[in-house]
Enzyme design. Structure first.
Site, PDB file in Angstrom:
ATOM      1  N   HIS A  77       0.859  -1.187   0.000  1.00 33.80           N
ATOM      2  CA  HIS A  77       0.000   0.000   0.000  1.00 33.80           C
ATOM      3  C   HIS A  77       0.896   1.238   0.000  1.00 33.80           C
ATOM      4  O   HIS A  77       1.598   1.498   0.975  1.00 33.80           O
ATOM      5  CB  HIS A  77      -0.909   0.004   1.228  1.00 33.80           C
ATOM      6  CG  HIS A  77      -1.748  -1.232   1.345  1.00 33.80           C
ATOM      7  ND1 HIS A  77      -2.794  -1.493   0.500  1.00 33.80           N
ATOM      8  CD2 HIS A  77      -1.681  -2.288   2.199  1.00 33.80           C
ATOM      9  CE1 HIS A  77      -3.345  -2.656   0.833  1.00 33.80           C
ATOM     10  NE2 HIS A  77      -2.689  -3.154   1.856  1.00 33.80           N
ATOM     11  N   GLU A 129      11.193   2.690   8.387  1.00 34.08           N
ATOM     12  CA  GLU A 129      11.320   1.405   9.076  1.00 34.08           C
ATOM     13  C   GLU A 129      12.639   1.319   9.834  1.00 34.08           C
ATOM     14  O   GLU A 129      13.668   1.866   9.402  1.00 34.08           O
ATOM     15  CB  GLU A 129      11.251   0.273   8.044  1.00 34.08           C
ATOM     16  CG  GLU A 129      11.259  -1.117   8.633  1.00 34.08           C
ATOM     17  CD  GLU A 129      11.162  -2.192   7.553  1.00 34.08           C
ATOM     18  OE1 GLU A 129      10.999  -3.375   7.927  1.00 34.08           O
ATOM     19  OE2 GLU A 129      11.251  -1.863   6.358  1.00 34.08           O
ATOM     20  N   SER A 172      16.039  -0.117  10.688  1.00 32.70           N
ATOM     21  CA  SER A 172      16.966  -0.765   9.757  1.00 32.70           C
ATOM     22  C   SER A 172      18.035  -1.540  10.511  1.00 32.70           C
ATOM     23  O   SER A 172      18.742  -0.982  11.363  1.00 32.70           O
ATOM     24  CB  SER A 172      17.639   0.279   8.862  1.00 32.70           C
ATOM     25  OG  SER A 172      18.635  -0.336   8.061  1.00 32.70           O
ATOM     26  N   ARG A 211      22.480  -9.580   9.202  1.00 30.31           N
ATOM     27  CA  ARG A 211      21.010  -9.655   9.103  1.00 30.31           C
ATOM     28  C   ARG A 211      20.544 -10.567   7.967  1.00 30.31           C
ATOM     29  O   ARG A 211      19.388 -10.984   7.940  1.00 30.31           O
ATOM     30  CB  ARG A 211      20.433  -8.258   8.885  1.00 30.31           C
ATOM     31  CG  ARG A 211      20.822  -7.654   7.546  1.00 30.31           C
ATOM     32  CD  ARG A 211      20.183  -6.319   7.300  1.00 30.31           C
ATOM     33  NE  ARG A 211      20.668  -5.739   6.049  1.00 30.31           N
ATOM     34  CZ  ARG A 211      20.091  -4.713   5.424  1.00 30.31           C
ATOM     35  NH1 ARG A 211      19.008  -4.158   5.917  1.00 30.31           N
ATOM     36  NH2 ARG A 211      20.606  -4.246   4.302  1.00 30.31           N
ATOM     37  N   LEU A 251      -6.835   9.097   6.662  1.00 30.03           N
ATOM     38  CA  LEU A 251      -7.895   8.181   7.059  1.00 30.03           C
ATOM     39  C   LEU A 251      -8.353   7.345   5.872  1.00 30.03           C
ATOM     40  O   LEU A 251      -8.652   6.162   6.007  1.00 30.03           O
ATOM     41  CB  LEU A 251      -9.070   8.977   7.636  1.00 30.03           C
ATOM     42  CG  LEU A 251     -10.047   8.194   8.509  1.00 30.03           C
ATOM     43  CD1 LEU A 251      -9.380   7.794   9.815  1.00 30.03           C
ATOM     44  CD2 LEU A 251     -11.301   9.019   8.793  1.00 30.03           C
ATOM     45  N   ARG A 264      -6.802  -5.928   3.912  1.00 27.72           N
ATOM     46  CA  ARG A 264      -6.096  -6.868   4.778  1.00 27.72           C
ATOM     47  C   ARG A 264      -7.007  -7.553   5.784  1.00 27.72           C
ATOM     48  O   ARG A 264      -6.578  -8.500   6.450  1.00 27.72           O
ATOM     49  CB  ARG A 264      -4.943  -6.145   5.485  1.00 27.72           C
ATOM     50  CG  ARG A 264      -3.906  -5.594   4.514  1.00 27.72           C
ATOM     51  CD  ARG A 264      -3.434  -6.668   3.552  1.00 27.72           C
ATOM     52  NE  ARG A 264      -2.650  -6.122   2.446  1.00 27.72           N
ATOM     53  CZ  ARG A 264      -2.239  -6.828   1.415  1.00 27.72           C
ATOM     54  NH1 ARG A 264      -2.540  -8.116   1.338  1.00 27.72           N
ATOM     55  NH2 ARG A 264      -1.541  -6.270   0.440  1.00 27.72           N
TER      56      ARG A 264
END
Length: 219
Positions: free
Chosen positions: A79, A87, A89, A156, A173, A183
Site C-alpha cells: 500500500h 522502518e 533498519s 542480518r 484516514l 487486509r
C-alpha cells in the site's frame, strides 16, 4: 532468553483532524465552514463515503508505530498511495531480534488453491515447537556473528522471515480504511488480518463517524 510474540501491533502516536475536518473539507466547495459538528454532518459523511468522494477523508492524518514479522510488513508495504513510512533498519541496529510465532499452524487449503490456509494442522503443536527451535538457532547464529564483529547489514541476511520489524507510518484516514479493508478480507493471511484489526482499533476513535462510514463501504 529468546523473545517471541504471537500478534501484530499498531500503536497510535499522533493524529490531526476529526469528523468535522472531513465535513468542512467537503463543504468548502460551497465556500462554507462550520465550527461544530451536527446531524447534517453525519449524513454528509455517509454520503461522501458511499459515493466514493474520498478526498475529504485525506484531511484526517494519522501516525502509527507498527510491529509485525517481516513477511507481514512486506505485504502491508504494497500500500503506497497516501502514506509515508520509515522502518527500523538492521543496517544500523544490532539489538537482539524478536520472532513472531503463531499459536497455531494450518494445513494447505483443499481444492488446488495456491494461497491461503485451511483448518488447523494436526501437527500444529509439534510445528510450533520446531518453529521455536529454528528461530532460536537463527538468533544464536546472528548474535554470534555480531559478537565476531560482522557488519550488521551482512549479519542480518540470515535472519528468517518471522523476525519482527517495526516502522512508523503516517497516512490519511482514506488510506488506512482502504488498507484495512483489503487486509481484513477473509482471504488474507491470518497474521496480516491481525495487523488490520490492530490498525482499525488504533484509528477508529479519531474520526468515528468517518471511519464507520468508510469501513461500511469497504466491508
Amino acid at each position: 532468553m529468546m523473545k517471541i510474540i504471537n500478534k501484530c501491533t499498531a500503536t497510535l502516536l499522533d493524529s490531526m483532524g476529526d469528523d468535522l475536518s472531513v465535513a468542512n473539507a467537503a463543504r468548502v466547495s460551497f465556500d462554507k465552514w462550520k465550527d461544530e459538528l451536527d446531524g447534517k454532518d453525519e449524513r454528509l459523511i455517509a454520503y461522501l463515503a458511499s459515493h466514493n468522494h474520498w478526498t475529504p477523508f485525506t484531511h484526517v492524518q494519522v501516525k502509527l508505530r507498527m510491529e509485525t514479522p517481516i513477511f507481514v510488513a512486506r505485504q502491508w508495504f504494497k500500500h503506497q498511495v497516501g502514506v509515508s513510512r520509515n522502518e527500523v533498519s538492521r543496517r544500523y541496529v544490532d539489538d537482539e531480534p524478536v520472532f513472531y510465532i503463531p499459536d497455531k499452524f494450518h494445513a494447505r487449503p483443499e481444492g488446488g488453491i495456491k494461497q491461503g490456509s485451511g483448518s488447523v494442522h494436526f501437527h500444529s503443536h509439534e510445528m510450533r515447537g520446531i518453529a521455536i527451535d529454528r528461530s532460536a538457532e537463527a538468533r544464536a547464529r546472528y548474535l554470534a556473528d555480531i559478537a565476531l564483529g560482522i557488519a550488521p547489514e551482512e549479519a542480518r541476511m540470515f535472519l528468517p522471515q518471522n523476525t519482527v520489524t517495526a516502522w512508523v507510518e503516517t497516512g490519511s484516514l482514506a488510506y488506512f480504511a482502504r488498507a484495512c479493508a483489503l487486509r481484513l478480507d477473509t482471504h488474507a493471511q491470518n497474521a496480516t488480518r491481525q495487523l488490520g484489526w490492530a490498525v482499525a482499533e488504533a484509528v477508529k476513535d479519531i474520526a468515528p463517524l468517518s471511519w464507520a462510514a468508510l469501513m461500511e463501504k469497504y466491508l
